[in-house]
Enzyme design. Structure first.
Site, PDB file in Angstrom:
ATOM      1  N   THR A 236       1.046  -1.190  -0.021  1.00 62.33           N
ATOM      2  CA  THR A 236       0.042  -0.044   0.108  1.00 62.33           C
ATOM      3  C   THR A 236       0.933   1.270  -0.044  1.00 62.33           C
ATOM      4  O   THR A 236       1.648   1.252   0.863  1.00 62.33           O
ATOM      5  CB  THR A 236      -0.819   0.003   1.176  1.00 62.33           C
ATOM      6  OG1 THR A 236      -1.750  -1.012   1.222  1.00 62.33           O
ATOM      7  CG2 THR A 236      -1.702   1.044   1.335  1.00 62.33           C
TER       8      THR A 236
ATOM      9  N   PHE B 219       1.117   5.218   0.638  1.00 63.26           N
ATOM     10  CA  PHE B 219       0.541   6.129   1.772  1.00 63.26           C
ATOM     11  C   PHE B 219       1.228   7.723   1.225  1.00 63.26           C
ATOM     12  O   PHE B 219       2.252   7.512   1.107  1.00 63.26           O
ATOM     13  CB  PHE B 219       1.055   5.944   3.030  1.00 63.26           C
ATOM     14  CG  PHE B 219       0.140   4.643   3.556  1.00 63.26           C
ATOM     15  CD1 PHE B 219      -1.012   4.822   4.612  1.00 63.26           C
ATOM     16  CD2 PHE B 219       0.700   3.263   3.471  1.00 63.26           C
ATOM     17  CE1 PHE B 219      -1.575   3.524   4.932  1.00 63.26           C
ATOM     18  CE2 PHE B 219      -0.009   2.169   3.941  1.00 63.26           C
ATOM     19  CZ  PHE B 219      -1.160   2.438   4.876  1.00 63.26           C
TER      20      PHE B 219
END
Length: 413
Positions: free
Chosen positions: A281, A283
């Site tokens: 992921t 960010f």
């Protein structure tokens, strides 16, 4: 009342003194005021101000020092040959004052960093990776994390933008347009999902699994193979672990991190249960103030713009980067919420109007990036917002025209 005479005290630069030996003969002691150079140049002797008559100084003094006439009036500074002032031609050459984002400790000591979710969430792990010594501030929703930074409750926010399996988190892209925060960096986190349950519960006892919708989707095949058919979505992974622990559920497991298992006293029944082991992921790191873009380290710039209808409009927009050999790492479209429908010229069809999000591998300190964005602005006359970081940057140039163009530059990892 009798008129009062006022004695004029001319300023005599040190270089304007006479070098005639006769002028150095003893004279009656006169009151004088000593002055030293303000620029710290010790080679300049102190000047004196006296009430005695003085010879007229030279018409000009070299090195750009102001000249003085016999009446004590300053003349304009003499021009200095060979000296150029970039700021006089272009104000963008002038240095920008440092902000707190520029001088903040890289390890985040003393920083309050907001994230979405409960303690033990993956977003908290990302915040700790971005700012190892920070104080994390859990927030119920993404919008709450934005507001926490904007209202000075927190100094930074670390929020997900994109997952390698689930794709973009569109909610945060929309919130970037709604709030006036700046991207100052990005961080990537490898996601390792675990199946958690209360102590004593076995996998064969589980009939249901609860977690964030993305986590459930990323573990779909594994859960099916384990015989867990029912799914229950909640706001975040750590919140699911907390719910299972507080309710002492015996037939429901949670998909969350191993840290969440430790925080809430759950057992780890299975590790790395995501269907694709390469689960990452990305960010973004948000702040109230931008950082100064540089060219000595990798930077990224993120832009979003809308286009007028017509053939080749998107091609023209992207060509301004291709012609300058600026690499694009992401392009995505989203319906324009302020203009959801567009009537065609024949007034018969209604089309969706879109916002285009693009990430560039470029710094706003690079002239070719500035030229590319300037070219894009000329083409579409849009609203431009630039975000900074060593990978992302922030600057705003707003206009009220219909075509919108916004950009934020920030630091890459």
């Amino acid at each position: 009342m009798a008129p009062t005479a006022c004695l004029r005290l001319p300023f005599l630069p040190a270089r304007a003194r006479s070098t005639n030996p006769a002028a150095t003969s003893p004279s009656p002691r006169r009151p004088s005021l000593k002055c030293s150079a303000a620029n710290g140049d010790s080679s300049i002797k102190p000047n004196s101000i006296s009430n005695s008559p003085a010879p007229a100084p030279r018409a000009t003094v070299a090195d750009g020092v102001e000249s003085v006439d016999v009446n004590g009036l300053r003349r304009p500074s003499a021009p200095v040959s060979g000296l150029t002032v970039p700021g006089a031609r272009d104000p963008h050459w002038l240095p920008r004052p440092l902000t707190s984002a520029d001088v903040m400790d890289a390890n985040g000591k003393g920083l309050k960093v907001a994230y979405q979710g409960c303690p033990g969430a993956y977003s908290e792990a990302a915040a700790k990776k971005a700012y190892p010594n920070c104080e994390t501030v859990p927030c119920e929703h993404f919008d709450t994390a934005f507001q926490a930074v904007q209202n000075w409750v927190a100094d930074r926010a670390v929020l997900p933008l994109e997952n390698s399996l689930g794709g973009s988190i569109h909610r945060n892209y929309d919130l970037l347009l709604r709030h006036s925060l700046h991207i100052v960096g990005e961080v990537r986190l490898a996601v390792r999902h675990c199946l958690l349950a209360n102590p004593g519960v076995k996998i064969e006892n589980l009939k249901s699994a609860t977690s964030h919708p993305q986590a459930l989707a990323q573990c779909e095949h594994t859960l099916t193979e384990l015989g867990i058919e029912h799914r229950e979505a909640v706001d975040d992974t750590a919140g699911a672990a907390k719910f299972v622990a507080e309710q002492m559920l015996q037939d429901t497991g949670a998909i969350a991190s191993s840290l969440a298992a430790k925080l809430y006293g759950l057992d780890v029944l299975a590790e790395n249960i995501q269907d694709d082991k390469d689960n990452v992921t990305r960010f973004m790191m948000l702040a109230r103030e931008p950082i100064i873009p540089r060219t000595d380290k990798p930077f990224k710039t993120s832009i979003v713009f809308s286009l007028e209808e017509g053939p080749g409009q998107l091609f023209k927009a992207l060509a301004v980067f291709a012609l300058r050999e600026i690499n694009l790492t992401k392009i995505e479209s989203r319906p324009h919420k302020e203009r959801p429908l567009r009537v065609s010229d024949d007034c018969l069809l209604k089309n969706f109007d879109y916002l285009f999000y693009v990430d560039l591998e470029a710094s706003m300190a690079d002239p070719k990036t500035q030229n590319a964005l300037g070219n894009l602005k000329v083409l579409f006359l849009g609203v431009c917002n630039l975000f900074k970081s060593p990978g992302k940057l922030s600057y705003r140039c707003e206009r009220t025209l219909d075509s919108k163009y916004f950009c934020r530059s920030h630091a890459g990892e």
